[in-house]
Design an enzyme around this catalytic site. Structure first.
Site, PDB file in Angstrom:
ATOM      1  N   ARG A 196       0.844  -1.192   0.000  1.00  0.00           N
ATOM      2  CA  ARG A 196       0.000   0.000   0.000  1.00  0.00           C
ATOM      3  C   ARG A 196       0.884   1.248   0.000  1.00  0.00           C
ATOM      4  O   ARG A 196       2.027   1.214   0.470  1.00  0.00           O
ATOM      5  CB  ARG A 196      -0.903   0.018   1.235  1.00  0.00           C
ATOM      6  CG  ARG A 196      -1.801  -1.208   1.387  1.00  0.00           C
ATOM      7  CD  ARG A 196      -2.567  -1.156   2.688  1.00  0.00           C
ATOM      8  NE  ARG A 196      -3.463  -2.296   2.878  1.00  0.00           N
ATOM      9  CZ  ARG A 196      -3.152  -3.406   3.517  1.00  0.00           C
ATOM     10  NH1 ARG A 196      -1.933  -3.544   4.042  1.00  0.00           N
ATOM     11  NH2 ARG A 196      -4.022  -4.384   3.638  1.00  0.00           N
ATOM     12  N   LYS A 236      -1.842  -2.361   8.127  1.00  0.00           N
ATOM     13  CA  LYS A 236      -2.973  -1.956   8.947  1.00  0.00           C
ATOM     14  C   LYS A 236      -2.887  -2.594  10.328  1.00  0.00           C
ATOM     15  O   LYS A 236      -2.481  -3.743  10.463  1.00  0.00           O
ATOM     16  CB  LYS A 236      -4.287  -2.363   8.260  1.00  0.00           C
ATOM     17  CG  LYS A 236      -4.560  -1.604   6.969  1.00  0.00           C
ATOM     18  CD  LYS A 236      -5.904  -1.990   6.384  1.00  0.00           C
ATOM     19  CE  LYS A 236      -6.228  -1.168   5.142  1.00  0.00           C
ATOM     20  NZ  LYS A 236      -7.532  -1.533   4.562  1.00  0.00           N
ATOM     21  N   HIS A 246      -3.116   2.234  -5.573  1.00  0.00           N
ATOM     22  CA  HIS A 246      -3.897   1.061  -5.197  1.00  0.00           C
ATOM     23  C   HIS A 246      -4.208   0.192  -6.416  1.00  0.00           C
ATOM     24  O   HIS A 246      -4.239  -1.037  -6.321  1.00  0.00           O
ATOM     25  CB  HIS A 246      -5.191   1.483  -4.508  1.00  0.00           C
ATOM     26  CG  HIS A 246      -5.698   0.461  -3.535  1.00  0.00           C
ATOM     27  ND1 HIS A 246      -5.012   0.132  -2.375  1.00  0.00           N
ATOM     28  CD2 HIS A 246      -6.802  -0.334  -3.549  1.00  0.00           C
ATOM     29  CE1 HIS A 246      -5.677  -0.805  -1.717  1.00  0.00           C
ATOM     30  NE2 HIS A 246      -6.769  -1.102  -2.413  1.00  0.00           N
ATOM     31  N   ARG A 282      -1.305  -1.870  -7.029  1.00  0.00           N
ATOM     32  CA  ARG A 282      -1.348  -3.007  -6.092  1.00  0.00           C
ATOM     33  C   ARG A 282      -2.272  -4.096  -6.645  1.00  0.00           C
ATOM     34  O   ARG A 282      -1.933  -5.283  -6.613  1.00  0.00           O
ATOM     35  CB  ARG A 282      -1.831  -2.492  -4.741  1.00  0.00           C
ATOM     36  CG  ARG A 282      -2.141  -3.539  -3.678  1.00  0.00           C
ATOM     37  CD  ARG A 282      -2.508  -2.777  -2.392  1.00  0.00           C
ATOM     38  NE  ARG A 282      -3.190  -3.584  -1.401  1.00  0.00           N
ATOM     39  CZ  ARG A 282      -2.595  -4.337  -0.483  1.00  0.00           C
ATOM     40  NH1 ARG A 282      -1.282  -4.422  -0.474  1.00  0.00           N
ATOM     41  NH2 ARG A 282      -3.296  -5.015   0.410  1.00  0.00           N
ATOM     42  N   HIS A 312      -3.502  -9.035   3.556  1.00  0.00           N
ATOM     43  CA  HIS A 312      -4.951  -9.103   3.734  1.00  0.00           C
ATOM     44  C   HIS A 312      -5.281  -9.950   4.967  1.00  0.00           C
ATOM     45  O   HIS A 312      -4.755 -11.049   5.127  1.00  0.00           O
ATOM     46  CB  HIS A 312      -5.629  -9.736   2.520  1.00  0.00           C
ATOM     47  CG  HIS A 312      -5.684  -8.840   1.331  1.00  0.00           C
ATOM     48  ND1 HIS A 312      -5.748  -9.305   0.028  1.00  0.00           N
ATOM     49  CD2 HIS A 312      -5.680  -7.482   1.234  1.00  0.00           C
ATOM     50  CE1 HIS A 312      -5.786  -8.284  -0.805  1.00  0.00           C
ATOM     51  NE2 HIS A 312      -5.749  -7.170  -0.106  1.00  0.00           N
ATOM     52  N   TYR A 357      -9.224 -10.917  -6.694  1.00  0.00           N
ATOM     53  CA  TYR A 357      -8.289 -10.886  -7.806  1.00  0.00           C
ATOM     54  C   TYR A 357      -8.432 -12.108  -8.699  1.00  0.00           C
ATOM     55  O   TYR A 357      -8.076 -12.071  -9.870  1.00  0.00           O
ATOM     56  CB  TYR A 357      -6.856 -10.761  -7.279  1.00  0.00           C
ATOM     57  CG  TYR A 357      -6.658  -9.524  -6.439  1.00  0.00           C
ATOM     58  CD1 TYR A 357      -6.755  -8.261  -7.007  1.00  0.00           C
ATOM     59  CD2 TYR A 357      -6.425  -9.607  -5.073  1.00  0.00           C
ATOM     60  CE1 TYR A 357      -6.605  -7.118  -6.242  1.00  0.00           C
ATOM     61  CE2 TYR A 357      -6.272  -8.467  -4.298  1.00  0.00           C
ATOM     62  CZ  TYR A 357      -6.366  -7.236  -4.886  1.00  0.00           C
ATOM     63  OH  TYR A 357      -6.221  -6.108  -4.128  1.00  0.00           O
TER      64      TYR A 357
END
Length: 332
Positions: free
Chosen positions: A184, A208, A278, A281, A304, A313
Site C-alpha cells: 500500500r 494496517k 492502489h 497493487r 490481507h 483478484y
C-alpha cells in the site's frame, strides 16, 4: 457533534476506542472514523446520559440508518458506519453498560462487488520501462510543484539539476517497489532504510493495525532502490530525513499525496491507462495469480486479513481469461 453527546457517553466512546486499539490493533484512521460514526449516531438519537443510552431500541437505530440514507453516503461508508455502531453496542453489552444489545439485529448494507481496475502485464511493463528510462535521463515529473495532472514537458531528456535527477531516480524506485511488492502507498512511505534487505531481496513493511510483514521483491526493484540509495537520496538528504527510505524534495519523509501524483504522472507519460497506487497493487496481485502464485501466498504478501479480500483478484484474472478466450477462440 461531540457537544451534543453527554460527557459520560463521550468517555464511554473513548474507552471503546481504547479497547479497539489495544485488543484489535485498530489503525488511527479506523479509530477516527469509528469515533465520528458512533458520535453521530448517538447525537442523532439525542443520547446525552447513561439512562438514555440504555433505552436505545433497534427501531431507534433503524431510524438513524434511514436518516443516513438521505445524506447521500456511499454504500461502503454506510456499511462502515453500521459496523462501527454494531461493534460499539456489542462492546457496551459485554461491559455490562446496557442490558441488551439493540444493534444485534441491524443488517449491514450490501456493497456492490466491483472488480478492481488493473493494468495488463504489457501495460505494466511499459510503465516500469518508462519510469526507468526517465531515471536514466534524469527528467522527473512535475509532481512536487502542486500540479498532480502534469507530467514532464514533452521531449524533455536533459538533466535540469541534480535534484531533478534525484527525483527521477526516486520516482522509478518507488514505482518498481510498488509494483514488485503490491504494498500500500501508506506502507511505502513508512519504510526505513533498515527495512530493506538486499541480500534476501525483501522489505519489511508495517500494515494496517501496525502489523508487520516481510515482502519479497525482484531484481529490477532491487537495482532501482539501490540506485536511489547510492545516487539519488544523498542529493536530497537533510537533518529532517532520519532513516526514511523515500524523501520529498525538501528532504523530509515523502508524503502519500506526492506518491499518488508520481504514479498518475508516470502513467500519463507512459501512455497507459490512468491508475492510482492502489490500482498498481491490484495489478501486481492479479499478475502474480496469473503467473501461478498460490492464493494464500498472495494474501500473505498483500497483508490481507481475510482470504476473501484476496479472492477478488481471482475474479479479475477470470475476466481477463474470458476476454482473451473471446478474442482468440473461433467458436467463442
Amino acid at each position: 457533534m461531540e457537544h451534543l453527546v453527554g460527557g459520560q457517553i463521550t468517555a464511554i466512546i473513548d474507552e471503546f476506542l481504547h479497547d479497539l486499539r489495544v485488543n484489535r490493533a485498530a489503525s488511527d484512521n479506523t479509530l477516527k472514523a469509528y469515533r465520528i460514526d458512533v458520535l453521530d449516531c448517538l447525537a442523532t438519537m439525542h443520547i446525552d446520559s447513561i439512562e438514555a443510552f440504555d433505552m436505545v431500541s433497534v427501531d431507534d437505530l433503524r431510524a438513524w440508518m434511514s436518516i443516513d440514507n438521505t445524506r447521500g453516503y456511499a454504500r461502503s461508508s454506510m456499511a462502515r458506519r453500521t459496523v462501527a455502531v454494531r461493534g460499539f453496542f456489542r462492546w457496551a453489552q459485554d461491559k455490562g453498560l446496557i442490558d441488551t444489545d439493540p444493534a444485534g439485529m441491524l443488517m449491514t448494507p450490501k456493497i456492490p462487488s466491483v472488480l478492481p481496475a488493473v493494468l495488463t502485464e504489457t501495460q505494466a511493463k511499459a510503465l516500469m520501462d518508462d519510469a526507468d528510462a526517465h531515471a536514466e535521463q534524469g527528467s522527473a515529473a512535475a509532481t512536487e510543484q502542486g500540479h498532480p495532472g502534469q507530467g514532464r514537458p514533452q521531449g524533455q531528456t536533459a538533466v535540469s539539476s541534480s535534484a531533478d535527477r534525484a527525483l527521477a531516480i526516486r520516482d522509478a524506485a518507488m514505482m518498481e517497489l510498488l509494483y514488485a511488492t503490491g504494498i500500500r502507498v501508506g506502507e511505502l512511505v513508512g519504510i526505513n532504510i533498515v527495512d530493506i534487505d538486499f541480500a534476501q531481496r525483501t522489505v519489511r513493511v508495517t500494515g494496517k493495525g501496525d502489523k508487520q510483514r516481510v515482502v519479497p521483491f525482484g531484481a529490477p526493484a532491487a537495482r532501482a532502490v539501490d540506485q536511489w540509495l547510492r545516487v539519488g537520496r544523498p542529493v536530497l538528504v537533510t537533518e529532517q530525513s532520519g532513516e526514511a527510505l523515500f524523501l520529498g524534495r525538501r528532504g523530509g519523509r515523502i508524503d502519500q499525496r506526492i506518491v499518488r501524483r508520481v504514479v498518475h504522472g508516470q502513467a500519463r507519460d507512459a501512455g497507459v491507462p490512468d491508475i492510482s497506487p492502489h490500482a498498481l497493487r491490484h495489478s501486481a496481485a492479479t499478475h502474480m495469480l496469473d503467473g501461478g502464485a498460490d492464493l494464500r501466498e498472495v494474501q500473505e504478501m498483500l497483508g490481507h486479513a481475510s482470504l476473501r479480500t484476496t479472492q477478488r483478484y481471482t475474479h479479475v484474472s477470470m475476466e481477463q481469461l474470458k476476454q482473451r478466450y473471446r478474442q482468440a477462440f473461433p467458436r467463442a
